[in-house]
Write a protein that holds these residues in place. Structure first.
Motif, PDB file in Angstrom:
ATOM      1  N   THR A 178       1.138  -1.514  -0.122  1.00  0.00           N
ATOM      2  CA  THR A 178       0.209   0.143   0.029  1.00  0.00           C
ATOM      3  C   THR A 178       0.722   1.647  -0.196  1.00  0.00           C
ATOM      4  O   THR A 178       0.248   2.604  -0.193  1.00  0.00           O
ATOM      5  N   MET A 179       2.181   1.176   0.352  1.00  0.00           N
ATOM      6  CA  MET A 179       3.378   2.333   0.271  1.00  0.00           C
ATOM      7  C   MET A 179       3.829   2.411  -1.223  1.00  0.00           C
ATOM      8  O   MET A 179       4.786   3.127  -1.328  1.00  0.00           O
ATOM      9  N   VAL A 180       3.536   1.410  -2.170  1.00  0.00           N
ATOM     10  CA  VAL A 180       3.987   1.450  -3.155  1.00  0.00           C
ATOM     11  C   VAL A 180       3.682   1.402  -4.486  1.00  0.00           C
ATOM     12  O   VAL A 180       2.436   0.960  -4.275  1.00  0.00           O
ATOM     13  N   ILE A 237      13.637   7.832  -8.440  1.00  0.00           N
ATOM     14  CA  ILE A 237      13.941   6.161  -7.888  1.00  0.00           C
ATOM     15  C   ILE A 237      12.736   6.387  -7.421  1.00  0.00           C
ATOM     16  O   ILE A 237      11.636   7.091  -6.668  1.00  0.00           O
ATOM     17  N   GLY A 238      12.317   5.227  -6.885  1.00  0.00           N
ATOM     18  CA  GLY A 238      11.692   4.369  -6.266  1.00  0.00           C
ATOM     19  C   GLY A 238      12.502   3.065  -5.642  1.00  0.00           C
ATOM     20  O   GLY A 238      13.074   2.978  -5.176  1.00  0.00           O
ATOM     21  N   TYR A 239      11.600   2.981  -4.732  1.00  0.00           N
ATOM     22  CA  TYR A 239      12.131   1.896  -3.275  1.00  0.00           C
ATOM     23  C   TYR A 239      11.101   0.613  -2.530  1.00  0.00           C
ATOM     24  O   TYR A 239       9.966   1.999  -2.466  1.00  0.00           O
ATOM     25  N   TRP A 240      11.602   0.122  -1.887  1.00  0.00           N
ATOM     26  CA  TRP A 240      10.782  -0.708  -0.960  1.00  0.00           C
ATOM     27  C   TRP A 240      11.607  -1.885  -0.413  1.00  0.00           C
ATOM     28  O   TRP A 240      13.028  -2.482  -0.470  1.00  0.00           O
ATOM     29  N   LEU A 241      11.580  -1.876   1.195  1.00  0.00           N
ATOM     30  CA  LEU A 241      11.809  -2.786   2.121  1.00  0.00           C
ATOM     31  C   LEU A 241      11.073  -4.139   2.911  1.00  0.00           C
ATOM     32  O   LEU A 241      10.321  -3.708   2.502  1.00  0.00           O
ATOM     33  N   GLY A 242      11.347  -5.381   2.473  1.00  0.00           N
ATOM     34  CA  GLY A 242      11.025  -5.797   3.414  1.00  0.00           C
ATOM     35  C   GLY A 242      11.090  -5.333   4.705  1.00  0.00           C
ATOM     36  O   GLY A 242      12.102  -5.054   5.348  1.00  0.00           O
ATOM     37  N   GLN A 264      18.376  16.656 -12.243  1.00  0.00           N
ATOM     38  CA  GLN A 264      17.345  16.475 -11.026  1.00  0.00           C
ATOM     39  C   GLN A 264      16.990  15.415 -10.976  1.00  0.00           C
ATOM     40  O   GLN A 264      17.018  14.440 -11.967  1.00  0.00           O
ATOM     41  N   ILE A 265      16.746  14.571  -9.834  1.00  0.00           N
ATOM     42  CA  ILE A 265      16.191  13.345  -9.276  1.00  0.00           C
ATOM     43  C   ILE A 265      14.937  13.548  -8.406  1.00  0.00           C
ATOM     44  O   ILE A 265      14.542  14.799  -7.164  1.00  0.00           O
ATOM     45  N   ASP A 266      13.911  12.833  -8.713  1.00  0.00           N
ATOM     46  CA  ASP A 266      12.565  13.229  -7.909  1.00  0.00           C
ATOM     47  C   ASP A 266      12.173  11.976  -6.973  1.00  0.00           C
ATOM     48  O   ASP A 266      12.846  10.738  -7.188  1.00  0.00           O
ATOM     49  N   ALA A 267      11.201  11.670  -5.876  1.00  0.00           N
ATOM     50  CA  ALA A 267      10.685  11.354  -5.661  1.00  0.00           C
ATOM     51  C   ALA A 267       9.924  11.463  -4.908  1.00  0.00           C
ATOM     52  O   ALA A 267       9.460  11.922  -4.649  1.00  0.00           O
ATOM     53  N   ARG A 268       8.858  10.200  -4.159  1.00  0.00           N
ATOM     54  CA  ARG A 268       7.367  10.608  -3.892  1.00  0.00           C
ATOM     55  C   ARG A 268       7.376   9.418  -3.046  1.00  0.00           C
ATOM     56  O   ARG A 268       7.442   8.796  -2.777  1.00  0.00           O
ATOM     57  N   CYS A 269       6.413  10.007  -2.031  1.00  0.00           N
ATOM     58  CA  CYS A 269       5.815   9.228  -0.926  1.00  0.00           C
ATOM     59  C   CYS A 269       4.438   9.465  -0.847  1.00  0.00           C
ATOM     60  O   CYS A 269       4.320  10.524  -0.432  1.00  0.00           O
ATOM     61  N   ARG A 270       3.915   8.417  -0.123  1.00  0.00           N
ATOM     62  CA  ARG A 270       2.775   8.542   0.448  1.00  0.00           C
ATOM     63  C   ARG A 270       2.973   9.176   1.977  1.00  0.00           C
ATOM     64  O   ARG A 270       3.555   9.338   2.284  1.00  0.00           O
ATOM     65  N   VAL A 271       1.948  10.424   1.478  1.00  0.00           N
ATOM     66  CA  VAL A 271       1.775  11.424   2.740  1.00  0.00           C
ATOM     67  C   VAL A 271       1.631  11.087   4.318  1.00  0.00           C
ATOM     68  O   VAL A 271       2.173  11.441   5.148  1.00  0.00           O
ATOM     69  N   ALA A 289       8.263   7.187   7.341  1.00  0.00           N
ATOM     70  CA  ALA A 289       9.756   6.777   7.136  1.00  0.00           C
ATOM     71  C   ALA A 289       9.936   6.703   6.337  1.00  0.00           C
ATOM     72  O   ALA A 289      11.415   7.392   5.754  1.00  0.00           O
ATOM     73  N   SER A 290       9.343   6.660   4.715  1.00  0.00           N
ATOM     74  CA  SER A 290       9.959   6.813   3.551  1.00  0.00           C
ATOM     75  C   SER A 290      10.435   8.428   3.444  1.00  0.00           C
ATOM     76  O   SER A 290      11.487   9.369   3.000  1.00  0.00           O
TER      77      SER A 290
END
Length: 218
Positions: free
Chosen positions: A66-68, A124-129, A158-165, A169-170
């Motif tokens: 739900t965060m990705v 960039i995007g990322y997720w960790l277990g 330039q590099i962009d990143a997004r995260c849920r509000v 932690a992200s």
């Protein structure tokens, strides 16, 4: 999809099948657009079939999905096999990484770089277990990813990143990497089947140069 993976393995030449796993990884090491990345505790390299079980186990978690934006939930072994297959064939961008522990090679998550149409921006995007949260691995992986982009891609400004509000932690990881808040909006969530509020951050090359020791970021 597992059948497709099997046919791909069977299509290798006898000489290729005789190579060791480390030798089969060698072409990935030589790629200048998406090289293997090493940090203090991590090795980041292309996903492969040996990751499928760990990938399916860690990704099948609603707290992750739900965060990705593009991760289904539930997440099955077939989903993991399809992901590995598509990354190997360049169908999910040309720079997708499996994040693994340097000490034992254990798969712990994924990250990647996606170019924008303007040719000057990547995201960039990322997720960790979940078992690996709160240990600094995500920040370490993102530092390595950002450094690689700016050092090897001279056209990227330039590099962009997004995260849920709601993803505190992200957001903290993004801020630790020197990104600056740009605005808010909506993004699709495959797991939730709806749009969710997100925050947009950006790091430009000049800021990265001033902070690339990373020791200056609290």
């Amino acid at each position: 999809m597992q059948g497709e993976l099997l046919r791909a393995d069977q299509s290798r030449s006898p000489r290729e099948d005789q190579r060791s796993p480390m030798e089969r990884l060698r072409p990935e090491r030589l790629r200048t657009d998406c090289p293997v990345l090493l940090s203090e505790r991590l090795v980041m390299r292309a996903p492969h079939e040996e990751d499928i079980d760990a990938l399916a186990h860690l990704a099948n978690n609603a707290k992750v999905a739900t965060m990705v934006s593009r991760m289904p939930h539930p997440y099955t072994a077939d989903d993991a096999a399809d992901f590995v297959w598509r990354t190997r064939n360049g169908e999910i961008g040309k720079c997708v990484y499996a994040i693994t522990k340097a000490e034992n090679g254990a798969f712990i998550g994924c990250c990647g770089v996606e170019p924008h149409a303007d040719g000057r921006t990547v995201e960039i995007g990322y997720w960790l277990g979940e078992p690996h949260w709160n240990k600094g691995y995500t920040t370490e992986a993102c530092h390595a990813l950002v450094d690689m982009v700016f050092r090897t891609r001279e056209n990227v400004d330039q590099i962009d990143a997004r995260c849920r509000v709601m993803n505190v932690a992200s957001r903290r990881v993004i801020q630790k990497c020197g990104f600056q808040f740009q605005g808010s909006g909506l993004a699709a969530s495959l797991a939730l089947g709806s749009n969710v509020p997100v925050e947009w951050y950006r790091l430009d090359r000049k800021t990265w140069i001033s902070l690339r020791s990373w020791g200056n970021i609290a």
